[in-house]
Design a protein around this motif. Structure first.
Motif: not given
Length: 432
Positions: A5-11, A105-114, A128-133
Motif C-alpha cells: 500500500f505505502h510503496c504503491s502511493w509513494w511511487s 504517468g503510466g505508473s498509475f496503472v501499477m498503483c491501482q492494480y497493486w 484504490n482511492a487512497l493510493v491514487g489520491g
C-alpha cells in the motif's frame, strides 16, 4: 499488504511529482525561449498524450509480471529525461522532453492494480482511492516544492534561467532511487512475488495479449474510460493550466500562482479517498447500484462547479470555487476505481490501464480546447458541459452479475475477492 500500500502511493506520488515538475516553471521557460501560448499548450498536450500509450501497454503487463517490477522500470527510465530539462533550447525540444517525461504517468496503472491485488471488495474502493489520491497529491506538492521553494532557492545563487535549467535534477534523483528501493521492500501479491509463485506452480502464466483483448472488448471498460477522462483528465488539465491561469487572469507572480495552483492537487490528500469510501459504503447498502449512483452524483456536481469556476471573476472567489471543484474531481476519480475491479476480475490490470488511459485522453482533448480557444472562460465552459454529459453515461454500465443503475440485482454468488487470481487447491485466501 500495507508495505505494498505505502510503496504503491509513494511511487506514484514521485512519478506524478516528476511528471509535472516542469509545470510551475513554464512561465520562466516561456520568457527564456520566447514561446507563445500555443507552444506551451502543445508541450502540455504531448506530456499527457504519451502516457496514453504507456497505460495501454502497462495494464496487460501488470497481469503478467505484477506491479512492483514495472514501477522500478518506469521510475528509473522517466528520471532520465527529467534530469535533462535544462538542455531544452526551443519549443520542439520542450514538447519532446515532456513526451518522454510522460512515461512516468503510466505508473498509475501499477498503483491501482497493486492495491486491487492486495485488498478485498469490501475495502478495495477505499484502498484504490487512497493510493491514487495520495499519489496524485504529487501534482500539488510539485507546484509548491518546485515553484515556490526550490526555484526561488536556486535563484538566490544564479540567474532565473540557470535556476530552472538545473532545479529538475533534484526530483530526477529522488525518482531514480525510489524506483530502485521499491524493488526490494515489498511483494507483488499477498502470497509473494509472481516470479516465485510461477516457479512453484502456484500461479498460471498469463497472456498479456489475451488479458488486453478481454478488457478491451468489454463495453463497460469504455464507459469508465470516458468518465475517467472527465475526472482525471480534468485534474491533469488543471495541473497544466492553473498556474498559468492565475498568473494571466489575476496578475499573480510565478511563485504565488504556483502556490495557488497547488491547492487543487492538495485536495487529493482526502478527496479521492472520500470518493472511494463513499463507493464502498453505498456498495455495502445497495451493491453495485450504490457505486454507480455515487459515480453519477460526483460527476454531475463536478461539471456544475466547473461552470461556476468559469464565471468567477475575483481571486478569492476563484480559489474557493476551485477547492470545491477539486474535491468533486478527485472524489469522482476514486469512485471510478471503486467500480473497475468488478468489470472483469481476471483482467483487472488491462482494464485499469485502459480506463487510466482515458484520463490522459481527456487531458489531451481539454488541452486542445485551452490551446485553441481565445479565452480560458470558453475552455472551462466546454469542459463543464462535457463532464455533465459524461455523468449520464452511467445509465449504460451493465456489469455481469451486478445491478445496473436502473434495473437488475447483484448475484449473491459473486466471490469476495476484488481481483480474482487463481489459487492452488488446499490453500486459504489470505487477502486483506
Amino acid at each position: 499488504h500495507m508495505r505494498a500500500f505505502h510503496c504503491s502511493w509513494w511511487s506514484f506520488f514521485i512519478a506524478f511529482f516528476i511528471w509535472f515538475a516542469i509545470t510551475p516553471l513554464l512561465s520562466e521557460i516561456k520568457i527564456t525561449l520566447g514561446l507563445n501560448k500555443q507552444q506551451l499548450w502543445t508541450s502540455s498536450i504531448t506530456g499527457v498524450a504519451g502516457t496514453i500509450f504507456m497505460r495501454f501497454l502497462l495494464g496487460p503487463q501488470c497481469d503478467k509480471y505484477g506491479a512492483r517490477v514495472l514501477f522500478t522500470i518506469v521510475l528509473c527510465v522517466a528520471s532520465i529525461p527529467t534530469a535533462c530539462t535544462g538542455l531544452i533550447q526551443n519549443a520542439a525540444g520542450l514538447a519532446v522532453l515532456r513526451l518522454f517525461i510522460g512515461i512516468a504517468g503510466g505508473s498509475f496503472v501499477m498503483c491501482q492494480y497493486w492495491s486491487s491485488r492486495m485488498f478485498t471488495k469490501e475495502v478495495v474502493g477505499t484502498a484504490n482511492a487512497l493510493v491514487g489520491g495520495w499519489g496524485n497529491l504529487g501534482g500539488g506538492v510539485t507546484q509548491i516544492v518546485m515553484g515556490t521553494l526550490l526555484f526561488p532557492l536556486f535563484k538566490t545563487g544564479m540567474s532565473a534561467e540557470r535556476a530552472w535549467r538545473t532545479v529538475c535534477i533534484v526530483p530526477a534523483v529522488v525518482a531514480f532511487f525510489t524506483g530502485v528501493a521499491v524493488q526490494f521492500v515489498s511483494d507483488d501479491s499477498p502470497k509473494g512475488n509472481y516470479k516465485d509463485l510461477k516457479k512453484h506452480g502456484n500461479m498460471p502464466e498469463v497472456s498479456a495479449a489475451a488479458s488486453f483483448r478481454s478488457g478491451a472488448f468489454n463495453f463497460n471498460t469504455w464507459i469508465l474510460f470516458m468518465q475517467y477522462a472527465c475526472s482525471f483528465g480534468v485534474e491533469l488539465t488543471m495541473n497544466n493550466a492553473a498556474a498559468l491561469y492565475f498568473r494571466q487572469e489575476f496578475n499573480q507572480t510565478t511563485e504565488s500562482a504556483a502556490a495557488i495552483a497547488s491547492i487543487f492537487g492538495w485536495m487529493n490528500l482526502f478527496a479521492r479517498g472520500i470518493g472511494g469510501y463513499s463507493s464502498d459504503k453505498m456498495n455495502a447498502k445497495m451493491g453495485m447500484r450504490g457505486r454507480i449512483i455515487v459515480q453519477t452524483v460526483l460527476l454531475s456536481c463536478e461539471g456544475a462547479m466547473v461552470l461556476i469556476f468559469a464565471n468567477t471573476n475575483n481571486l478569492a472567489g476563484a480559489i474557493v470555487v476551485m477547492i470545491v471543484f477539486s474535491i468533486f474531481v478527485q472524489a469522482a476519480e476514486g469512485s471510478t476505481y471503486g467500480i473497475v475491479p468488478y468489470v472483469n476480475p481476471s483482467c483487472t490490470g488491462s482494464i485499469a490501464g485502459i480506463v487510466g488511459a482515458g484520463g490522459n485522453a481527456g487531458a489531451v482533448g481539454f488541452g486542445l480546447a485551452f490551446r485553441q480557444l481565445e479565452s480560458y472562460k470558453d475552455a472551462f465552459i466546454v469542459m463543464g458541459c462535457v463532464i455533465l454529459i459524461s455523468a449520464f453515461l452511467s445509465l449504460l454500465i451493465r456489469i455481469k452479475g451486478h445491478a445496473s443503475l436502473l434495473c437488475g440485482s447483484d448475484d449473491p454468488n459473486i466471490g469476495k475477492s476484488a481481483l480474482a487470481v487463481p489459487e492452488p487447491e488446499g490453500e486459504d485466501d489470505d487477502d486483506a
